[in-house]
Design an enzyme around this catalytic site. Structure first.
Site, PDB file in Angstrom:
ATOM      1  N   ASP A  40      33.680  38.007  42.564  1.00 18.58           N
ATOM      2  CA  ASP A  40      34.278  37.251  43.669  1.00 18.58           C
ATOM      3  C   ASP A  40      35.518  36.488  43.174  1.00 18.58           C
ATOM      4  OD1 ASP A  40      32.269  38.055  45.400  1.00 18.58           O
ATOM      5  OD2 ASP A  40      31.030  36.290  45.016  1.00 18.58           O
ATOM      6  N   TYR A  56      25.339  35.974  33.437  1.00 23.69           N
ATOM      7  CA  TYR A  56      26.279  35.004  34.012  1.00 23.69           C
ATOM      8  C   TYR A  56      25.922  33.596  33.568  1.00 23.69           C
ATOM      9  CZ  TYR A  56      27.150  38.791  37.392  1.00 23.69           C
ATOM     10  OH  TYR A  56      27.447  39.992  37.982  1.00 23.69           O
ATOM     11  N   ASP A  81      28.067  30.318  48.557  1.00 24.89           N
ATOM     12  CA  ASP A  81      28.847  29.615  47.539  1.00 24.89           C
ATOM     13  C   ASP A  81      29.728  28.580  48.226  1.00 24.89           C
ATOM     14  OD1 ASP A  81      31.071  30.966  48.579  1.00 24.89           O
ATOM     15  OD2 ASP A  81      31.131  32.434  46.970  1.00 24.89           O
ATOM     16  N   ARG A  97      24.721  34.015  43.755  1.00 19.85           N
ATOM     17  CA  ARG A  97      24.865  32.989  44.796  1.00 19.85           C
ATOM     18  C   ARG A  97      23.689  32.997  45.763  1.00 19.85           C
ATOM     19  NH1 ARG A  97      28.654  35.703  48.874  1.00 19.85           N
ATOM     20  NH2 ARG A  97      29.341  37.609  47.853  1.00 19.85           N
TER      21      ARG A  97
END
Length: 226
Positions: A38, A66, A80, A173
């Site tokens: 993203d 991540y 998010d 997310r």
């Protein structure tokens, strides 16, 4: 020019913007990435250049790791902080790091995850984010994913640092959103940085702004045979 390139994507641009920048630097059209980040997210992108683009399918299913943070007390449509806020709730003053970790632990293992509306998944031939932009919402089928790790690495309410290791196709997310729902106060992803794709690590990647010309790209290209 034929191989893969490990790029550290900066915040605020799309993965396709990275493709465009490398096309401009190398004057090669045949360039692709192997997994979208993203615009808000940073970190590791594996880029395939030249004939190596045919390897892309072999990278797309690799596991990913991540590091990031989730903001408690808020829910958004996109899960998010870029999305429209749909709810804000106070965080219980007594909430502890251990209690948040206990909820995160419920998502470790094989789970079914409903993807967010703001995603690139296609439903009826149309990408979900395009439907969302038009104000629509459609039913999304849960998809099987595996979460290997979901750790709270830092606790400074309303922010909680997170580390997630998961299979391809999992949305960090949405993990944050689902944890917020179970805590009762809501949560949304506030930061995300991809550190690993399979055996490839961010520490070996090159920042995009250092890849301005053919020579810079060629010097960091991993040959397809490797």
């Amino acid at each position: 020019m034929n191989g893969i390139l490990l790029v550290d994507k900066p915040r605020g641009i799309t993965s396709h913007d990275v493709v465009d920048a490398l096309r401009k630097a190398t004057h090669i059209r045949r360039i692709g990435h192997t997994g979208t980040l993203d615009p808000r997210a940073t970190g590791l992108l594996i880029m395939c250049i030249g004939p190596a683009t045919r390897l892309s399918e072999h990278f797309s299913d690799l596991g990913k790791t991540y590091e990031g943070a989730m903001r408690l007390g808020v829910e958004t449509k996109s899960h998010d902080l870029d999305g429209e806020v749909i709810a804000e709730k106070p965080i219980p003053e007594s909430l502890t790091r251990e209690e948040v970790q206990a909820v995160c632990n419920r998502f470790v293992g094989d789970i079914e995850q409903v993807p967010p509306m703001v995603s690139a998944i296609k439903v009826g031939g149309k990408r979900l984010y395009k439907i969302a932009r038009e104000g629509g919402e459609v039913e999304r089928k849960p998809r099987p994913v595996t979460i290997h790790r979901f750790d709270i690495t830092d606790w400074n309410p309303p922010e909680a640092g997170i580390l997630v290791a998961c299979t391809s196709g999992a949305y960090v997310r949405t993990l944050c959103h689902d944890v917020g729902r179970q805590l009762g106060c809501g949560a949304a992803l506030s930061q995300l940085r991809r550190t690993h794709i399979g055996n490839y690590a961010l520490e070996n990647a090159t920042p995009l702004d250092m890849l301005k010309d053919v020579e810079a790209v060629q010097a960091r290209l991993i040959p397809m045979d490797d």
